[in-house]
Write a protein that holds these residues in place. Structure first.
Motif, PDB file in Angstrom:
ATOM      1  N   ILE A 128       0.848  -1.186   0.000  1.00 56.04           N
ATOM      2  CA  ILE A 128       0.000   0.000   0.000  1.00 56.04           C
ATOM      3  C   ILE A 128       0.884   1.236   0.000  1.00 56.04           C
ATOM      4  O   ILE A 128       1.786   1.370   0.844  1.00 56.04           O
ATOM      5  CB  ILE A 128      -0.927   0.031   1.233  1.00 56.04           C
ATOM      6  N   SER A 129       0.647   2.155  -0.934  1.00 54.55           N
ATOM      7  CA  SER A 129       1.380   3.414  -0.953  1.00 54.55           C
ATOM      8  C   SER A 129       0.747   4.384   0.034  1.00 54.55           C
ATOM      9  O   SER A 129      -0.477   4.507   0.108  1.00 54.55           O
ATOM     10  CB  SER A 129       1.355   4.027  -2.350  1.00 54.55           C
ATOM     11  N   LYS A 130       1.599   5.083   0.780  1.00 49.79           N
ATOM     12  CA  LYS A 130       1.102   6.096   1.709  1.00 49.79           C
ATOM     13  C   LYS A 130       1.135   7.495   1.101  1.00 49.79           C
ATOM     14  O   LYS A 130       0.681   8.452   1.713  1.00 49.79           O
ATOM     15  CB  LYS A 130       1.888   6.021   3.013  1.00 49.79           C
ATOM     16  N   ILE A 131       1.674   7.590  -0.099  1.00 50.83           N
ATOM     17  CA  ILE A 131       1.480   8.770  -0.943  1.00 50.83           C
ATOM     18  C   ILE A 131       0.321   8.409  -1.855  1.00 50.83           C
ATOM     19  O   ILE A 131       0.389   7.446  -2.621  1.00 50.83           O
ATOM     20  CB  ILE A 131       2.726   9.099  -1.782  1.00 50.83           C
ATOM     21  N   VAL A 132      -0.770   9.133  -1.770  1.00 51.60           N
ATOM     22  CA  VAL A 132      -1.991   8.760  -2.495  1.00 51.60           C
ATOM     23  C   VAL A 132      -2.479   9.945  -3.342  1.00 51.60           C
ATOM     24  O   VAL A 132      -2.221  11.103  -3.014  1.00 51.60           O
ATOM     25  CB  VAL A 132      -3.105   8.313  -1.522  1.00 51.60           C
ATOM     26  N   PRO A 133      -3.195   9.658  -4.446  1.00 53.83           N
ATOM     27  CA  PRO A 133      -3.722  10.751  -5.269  1.00 53.83           C
ATOM     28  C   PRO A 133      -4.684  11.653  -4.503  1.00 53.83           C
ATOM     29  O   PRO A 133      -4.621  12.875  -4.598  1.00 53.83           O
ATOM     30  CB  PRO A 133      -4.425  10.017  -6.415  1.00 53.83           C
ATOM     31  N   THR A 134      -5.593  11.021  -3.740  1.00 50.14           N
ATOM     32  CA  THR A 134      -6.549  11.788  -2.949  1.00 50.14           C
ATOM     33  C   THR A 134      -6.963  10.972  -1.735  1.00 50.14           C
ATOM     34  O   THR A 134      -6.971   9.734  -1.786  1.00 50.14           O
ATOM     35  CB  THR A 134      -7.793  12.164  -3.787  1.00 50.14           C
ATOM     36  N   LEU A 135      -7.280  11.641  -0.657  1.00 47.67           N
ATOM     37  CA  LEU A 135      -7.756  10.930   0.530  1.00 47.67           C
ATOM     38  C   LEU A 135      -9.170  10.424   0.283  1.00 47.67           C
ATOM     39  O   LEU A 135      -9.978  11.082  -0.376  1.00 47.67           O
ATOM     40  CB  LEU A 135      -7.742  11.867   1.746  1.00 47.67           C
ATOM     41  N   ASP A 171       4.874   4.877 -11.116  1.00 47.22           N
ATOM     42  CA  ASP A 171       4.216   4.895 -12.432  1.00 47.22           C
ATOM     43  C   ASP A 171       2.706   5.054 -12.286  1.00 47.22           C
ATOM     44  O   ASP A 171       2.072   5.841 -13.006  1.00 47.22           O
ATOM     45  CB  ASP A 171       4.543   3.623 -13.218  1.00 47.22           C
ATOM     46  N   GLU A 172       2.112   4.298 -11.356  1.00 46.16           N
ATOM     47  CA  GLU A 172       0.668   4.383 -11.155  1.00 46.16           C
ATOM     48  C   GLU A 172       0.278   5.751 -10.611  1.00 46.16           C
ATOM     49  O   GLU A 172      -0.737   6.325 -11.029  1.00 46.16           O
ATOM     50  CB  GLU A 172       0.207   3.291 -10.182  1.00 46.16           C
ATOM     51  N   LEU A 173       1.065   6.293  -9.704  1.00 43.80           N
ATOM     52  CA  LEU A 173       0.782   7.617  -9.170  1.00 43.80           C
ATOM     53  C   LEU A 173       0.890   8.681 -10.261  1.00 43.80           C
ATOM     54  O   LEU A 173       0.080   9.615 -10.325  1.00 43.80           O
ATOM     55  CB  LEU A 173       1.741   7.944  -8.012  1.00 43.80           C
ATOM     56  N   THR A 174       1.857   8.518 -11.145  1.00 38.24           N
ATOM     57  CA  THR A 174       2.005   9.459 -12.265  1.00 38.24           C
ATOM     58  C   THR A 174       0.801   9.377 -13.192  1.00 38.24           C
ATOM     59  O   THR A 174       0.270  10.415 -13.637  1.00 38.24           O
ATOM     60  CB  THR A 174       3.296   9.164 -13.033  1.00 38.24           C
ATOM     61  N   TYR A 175       0.344   8.158 -13.466  1.00 41.06           N
ATOM     62  CA  TYR A 175      -0.836   7.975 -14.307  1.00 41.06           C
ATOM     63  C   TYR A 175      -2.056   8.642 -13.669  1.00 41.06           C
ATOM     64  O   TYR A 175      -2.799   9.382 -14.339  1.00 41.06           O
ATOM     65  CB  TYR A 175      -1.099   6.483 -14.518  1.00 41.06           C
ATOM     66  N   GLN A 176      -2.261   8.399 -12.378  1.00 44.27           N
ATOM     67  CA  GLN A 176      -3.408   8.991 -11.683  1.00 44.27           C
ATOM     68  C   GLN A 176      -3.310  10.513 -11.663  1.00 44.27           C
ATOM     69  O   GLN A 176      -4.323  11.218 -11.796  1.00 44.27           O
ATOM     70  CB  GLN A 176      -3.493   8.449 -10.249  1.00 44.27           C
TER      71      GLN A 176
END
Length: 427
Positions: A361-368, A415-420
């Motif tokens: 689980i990433s703790k840097i997230v696109p949005t809460l 990569d997923e965070l960049t996409y989001q």
């Protein structure tokens, strides 16, 4: 009346405590080691109580077992036992900034019964709240009754946490070791890396607010060779002893009490409590002084270090909820983040691991997620630190923040965070 005679008159058996609490009257106890647990447990035997409320915070022991129609327990920051009870619907949680608790309790209670553990009375008739001052010291003048546990294991500290025998309604003597914080014997590689990153943001002559946990301990390991540091904090952790012994701390820049470490409570090992006992280099203050106000906001070079659970692209920090479980509360994080923002040379640091659950689980997230509390707002956030680096968010646009946070996320999620971020229009 002579002190000894007044002492004898107010010294009662624990079974008599119910005589000082009326139905409908609120009860307030302090946090961590100062919690009057023996008195609280006696509430289970008080059959006459009805519509009473017990306010507590960061309890280290099981929640008392009472009918909520008789005594309803309200926590202001969840400890481990309170967390379980809250999840089961057995207690309430009162949102707050730690600095606001004294005023909040004065506003919502009338003539409350105040309970706390204190050190033995001195020759001038004063008890010391020892490890505590927090909100409880401010409530003594507004209390309908002040009921204490006198405990020889509670260290005697100095400051605005003294209670004279004349202010006391009744007390019991109950001498047992006070609760200690769990020993942090192991620092992970992540702790050490984050500690090193944060130490790089600190310089000689800074004023430090550092809390409890493995990361703050690691930070203090890395600043032992610094000089002329001042400690002004809400909680005194055990590792602060190392800073004193290394000569790193002088407290010369402390406007609250020059030359002294100031704080509102302490929690840790017996070694810490022995260090605090009759230590004139330590001065305890109420939380509505330590965490807010003209003196705090008049500090220079204040570095505040706190923990987060997750942070989103806007820079909003959740430090209270883990998945669907309410884990803690706001505490003093927002207080000190605000202070770090407004003072000259201030730096507000939020530390967190980049992942949870074995890097799943990433703790840097696109949005809460909806329903997630925001502990530190996007407008007050400054530095975010993970084991992958430091992101300075203050003064940065949303796009700049997003890039900086992705750069300190775990590589497997970038990569997923960049996409989001692109989907959301942030990149």
């Amino acid at each position: 009346m002579c002190l000894n005679k007044e002492y004898e008159q107010k010294h009662v058996h624990v079974n008599a405590i119910g005589n000082y609490i009326k139905p409908g009257q609120d009860i307030i106890t302090t946090l961590f080691a100062g919690e009057a647990y023996t008195l609280m447990k006696q509430l289970e035997q008080c059959g006459h109580l009805k519509d009473n409320r017990l306010f507590q915070m960061l309890s280290t022991r099981e929640v008392i077992n009472t009918d909520p129609d008789k005594v309803r327990v309200t926590s202001m920051f969840l400890g481990a036992y309170e967390r379980q009870a809250y999840k089961a619907g057995e207690i309430d949680l009162l949102p707050n900034h730690f600095s606001d608790v004294p005023k909040l309790l004065r506003d919502i209670t009338t003539n409350p019964v105040v309970m706390a553990v204190v050190s033995p009375m001195d020759e001038k008739g004063y008890f010391s709240l020892g490890t505590n001052c927090d909100y409880i010291a401010t409530l003594i003048p507004h209390a309908g009754a002040v009921v204490l546990e006198v405990n020889e294991h509670m260290p005697r500290t100095f400051g605005k946490n003294q209670i004279h025998i004349s202010e006391v309604t009744a007390f019991i003597e109950h001498h047992q070791p006070i609760p200690e914080g769990p020993a942090i014997l192991h620092q992970s590689e992540k702790d050490q890396i984050i500690g090193d990153h944060v130490a790089g943001l600190i310089k000689n002559g800074d004023v430090l607010q550092v809390g409890f946990g493995s990361i703050p301990n690691a930070i203090m390991d890395y600043v032992k060779h610094y000089r002329n540091l001042t400690i002004h904090t809400e909680m005194i952790p055990g590792k602060v002893i190392d800073l004193f012994e290394s000569g790193a701390v002088t407290n010369e820049k402390n406007p609250f009490v020059k030359g002294k470490m100031t704080a509102t409570f302490a929690y840790g090992s017996r070694q810490l409590y022995d260090f605090l006992h009759e230590n004139e280099d330590v001065y305890m203050l109420p939380v509505n002084e330590t965490n807010v106000g003209e003196k705090l906001h008049g500090l220079k070079d204040l570095v505040t270090v706190n923990a987060g659970v997750e942070v989103d692209f806007l820079g909003q920090v959740n430090a209270e909820k883990v998945a669907d479980t309410y884990w803690s509360s706001t505490g003093g994080q927002a207080d000190f983040q605000l202070a770090a923002r407004v003072v000259e040379g201030g730096r507000g640091v939020i530390c967190l691991y980049s992942t949870a659950k074995d890097d799943t689980i990433s703790k840097i997230v696109p949005t809460l997620k909806p329903g997630t509390p925001i502990t530190t707002s996007k407008n007050d956030v400054d530095y975010i630190v993970t084991e992958y680096g430091v992101a300075r968010l203050r003064g940065k646009t949303i796009r700049e923040r997003t890039r900086a946070l992705i750069n300190i996320a775990h590589p497997k999620f970038r990569d997923e965070l960049t996409y989001q971020a692109k989907v959301m229009g942030h990149l």
